[in-house]
Design a protein around this motif. Structure first.
Motif, PDB file in Angstrom:
ATOM      1  N   ARG A 102       2.235   7.097  -0.517  1.00 13.29           N
ATOM      2  CA  ARG A 102       1.538   5.812  -0.495  1.00 13.29           C
ATOM      3  C   ARG A 102       2.311   4.743  -1.265  1.00 13.29           C
ATOM      4  NH1 ARG A 102      -3.445   7.308  -2.971  1.00 13.29           N
ATOM      5  NH2 ARG A 102      -3.496   9.381  -2.113  1.00 13.29           N
ATOM      6  N   THR A 103       2.840   5.123  -2.415  1.00  5.88           N
ATOM      7  CA  THR A 103       3.602   4.165  -3.212  1.00  5.88           C
ATOM      8  C   THR A 103       4.858   3.731  -2.483  1.00  5.88           C
ATOM      9  OG1 THR A 103       2.771   5.227  -5.215  1.00  5.88           O
ATOM     10  CG2 THR A 103       4.682   3.803  -5.463  1.00  5.88           C
ATOM     11  N   TRP A 104       5.553   4.660  -1.856  1.00  9.29           N
ATOM     12  CA  TRP A 104       6.758   4.324  -1.111  1.00  9.29           C
ATOM     13  C   TRP A 104       6.426   3.385   0.052  1.00  9.29           C
ATOM     14  CZ3 TRP A 104      11.668   3.951  -1.553  1.00  9.29           C
ATOM     15  CH2 TRP A 104      12.460   3.782  -0.430  1.00  9.29           C
ATOM     16  N   LEU A 105       5.332   3.636   0.733  1.00 12.15           N
ATOM     17  CA  LEU A 105       4.941   2.756   1.845  1.00 12.15           C
ATOM     18  C   LEU A 105       4.588   1.356   1.342  1.00 12.15           C
ATOM     19  CD1 LEU A 105       2.823   5.199   4.028  1.00 12.15           C
ATOM     20  CD2 LEU A 105       5.094   4.283   4.512  1.00 12.15           C
ATOM     21  N   ARG A 106       3.896   1.273   0.191  1.00 12.57           N
ATOM     22  CA  ARG A 106       3.582  -0.034  -0.384  1.00 12.57           C
ATOM     23  C   ARG A 106       4.843  -0.791  -0.777  1.00 12.57           C
ATOM     24  NH1 ARG A 106      -0.458   1.966  -4.377  1.00 12.57           N
ATOM     25  NH2 ARG A 106      -2.179   2.526  -3.050  1.00 12.57           N
ATOM     26  N   SER A 146       6.716  -1.976   2.312  1.00 13.72           N
ATOM     27  CA  SER A 146       6.004  -3.095   2.920  1.00 13.72           C
ATOM     28  C   SER A 146       6.203  -4.366   2.102  1.00 13.72           C
ATOM     29  CB  SER A 146       4.512  -2.776   3.023  1.00 13.72           C
ATOM     30  OG  SER A 146       3.789  -3.888   3.447  1.00 13.72           O
ATOM     31  N   TYR A 147       6.139  -4.246   0.785  1.00 16.45           N
ATOM     32  CA  TYR A 147       6.371  -5.391  -0.094  1.00 16.45           C
ATOM     33  C   TYR A 147       7.786  -5.924   0.082  1.00 16.45           C
ATOM     34  CZ  TYR A 147       7.174  -7.951  -4.443  1.00 16.45           C
ATOM     35  OH  TYR A 147       7.510  -8.900  -5.367  1.00 16.45           O
ATOM     36  N   LYS A 168      14.213 -11.345  -2.706  1.00 18.92           N
ATOM     37  CA  LYS A 168      14.881 -10.047  -2.739  1.00 18.92           C
ATOM     38  C   LYS A 168      16.021 -10.072  -3.746  1.00 18.92           C
ATOM     39  CE  LYS A 168      13.802  -8.512   1.914  1.00 18.92           C
ATOM     40  NZ  LYS A 168      14.296  -8.153   3.247  1.00 18.92           N
ATOM     41  N   ILE A 169      16.767 -11.162  -3.780  1.00 20.78           N
ATOM     42  CA  ILE A 169      17.854 -11.302  -4.747  1.00 20.78           C
ATOM     43  C   ILE A 169      17.299 -11.277  -6.167  1.00 20.78           C
ATOM     44  CG2 ILE A 169      19.594 -12.907  -5.638  1.00 20.78           C
ATOM     45  CD1 ILE A 169      20.168 -13.685  -2.755  1.00 20.78           C
ATOM     46  N   LYS A 170      16.171 -11.953  -6.389  1.00 24.21           N
ATOM     47  CA  LYS A 170      15.553 -11.953  -7.722  1.00 24.21           C
ATOM     48  C   LYS A 170      15.129 -10.551  -8.135  1.00 24.21           C
ATOM     49  CE  LYS A 170      12.637 -15.509  -7.173  1.00 24.21           C
ATOM     50  NZ  LYS A 170      11.571 -16.470  -7.484  1.00 24.21           N
TER      51      LYS A 170
END
Length: 145
Positions: free
Chosen positions: A109-113, A116-117, A126-128
Motif C-alpha cells: 500500500r505504501t509503495w502504491l501511494r 501515485s504521489y 520532482k526535482i525538489k
C-alpha cells in the motif's frame, strides 16, 4: 492558546537550533552519537542487572524449596530459565506469519501511494523531492561515518 512570548521563544529556539546545526554539524552529530551510545549502554546494563536479579532470586527460591546443593541448584535454575525464555520465543514464532502478512500488505500500500504521489508531481516538484532526499541522505552519512 499560546501567548506571544511562547511563540517568540519557540521561534527563537528554532532559529538558534537551525543556526547551530548549520554552522557546527560535526558537533551536533557527535553529541547525538554520544547520547545514543549512552542510552544503549544504560539499557544493556539494565537488562544485565535484571537477568542477574532473576537468576539470583531463582537460586534462592530453588535452594529453599528443594534444599539442594550449589550444583543441583544451578542445573535446575538453568533449565527453568530456558523454559522461561522459550515461552516468549514460541509466542513470537506463532505471531511472525501474521506480522509478515500485515507488513507485506502495508509495504505494498505504501509503495502504491508513493508511486501515485510521484506520478502526480510536476517536473520541478520532482526535482525538489530528489534534492531534499539526497541532502538528507548526505547529512545522514555524517551520523553513521
Amino acid at each position: 492558546m499560546t501567548s506571544k512570548y511562547n511563540k517568540k521563544l519557540t521561534l527563537g529556539l528554532g532559529i538558534i537550533s537551525i543556526v547551530i546545526i548549520v554552522t557546527m554539524p560535526g558537533m551536533v552529530i557527535d553529541i547525538i552519537k554520544q547520547l545514543i551510545h549512552l542510552v544503549s549502554e544504560l539499557l544493556f546494563e539494565l537488562g544485565f542487572l535484571c537477568f542477574e536479579a532473576l537468576e539470583s532470586s531463582l537460586d534462592h527460591i530453588v535452594e529453599e524449596l528443594f534444599h539442594t546443593e550449589l550444583k543441583e541448584t544451578q542445573s535446575i535454575v538453568f533449565y527453568l530459565m530456558v523454559v522461561i525464555a522459550l515461552v516468549p520465543l514460541y509466542l513470537l514464532w506463532r505471531t511472525l506469519p501474521r506480522f509478515y502478512l500485515w507488513l507485506t500488505k502495508k509495504l505494498l500500500r505504501t509503495w502504491l501511494r508513493i508511486s501515485s504521489y510521484w506520478r502526480d508531481l510536476s517536473f520541478f516538484n520532482k526535482i525538489k523531492v530528489v534534492t531534499i532526499s539526497l541532502t538528507c541522505i548526505y547529512l545522514a552519512l555524517f551520523v553513521f561515518s
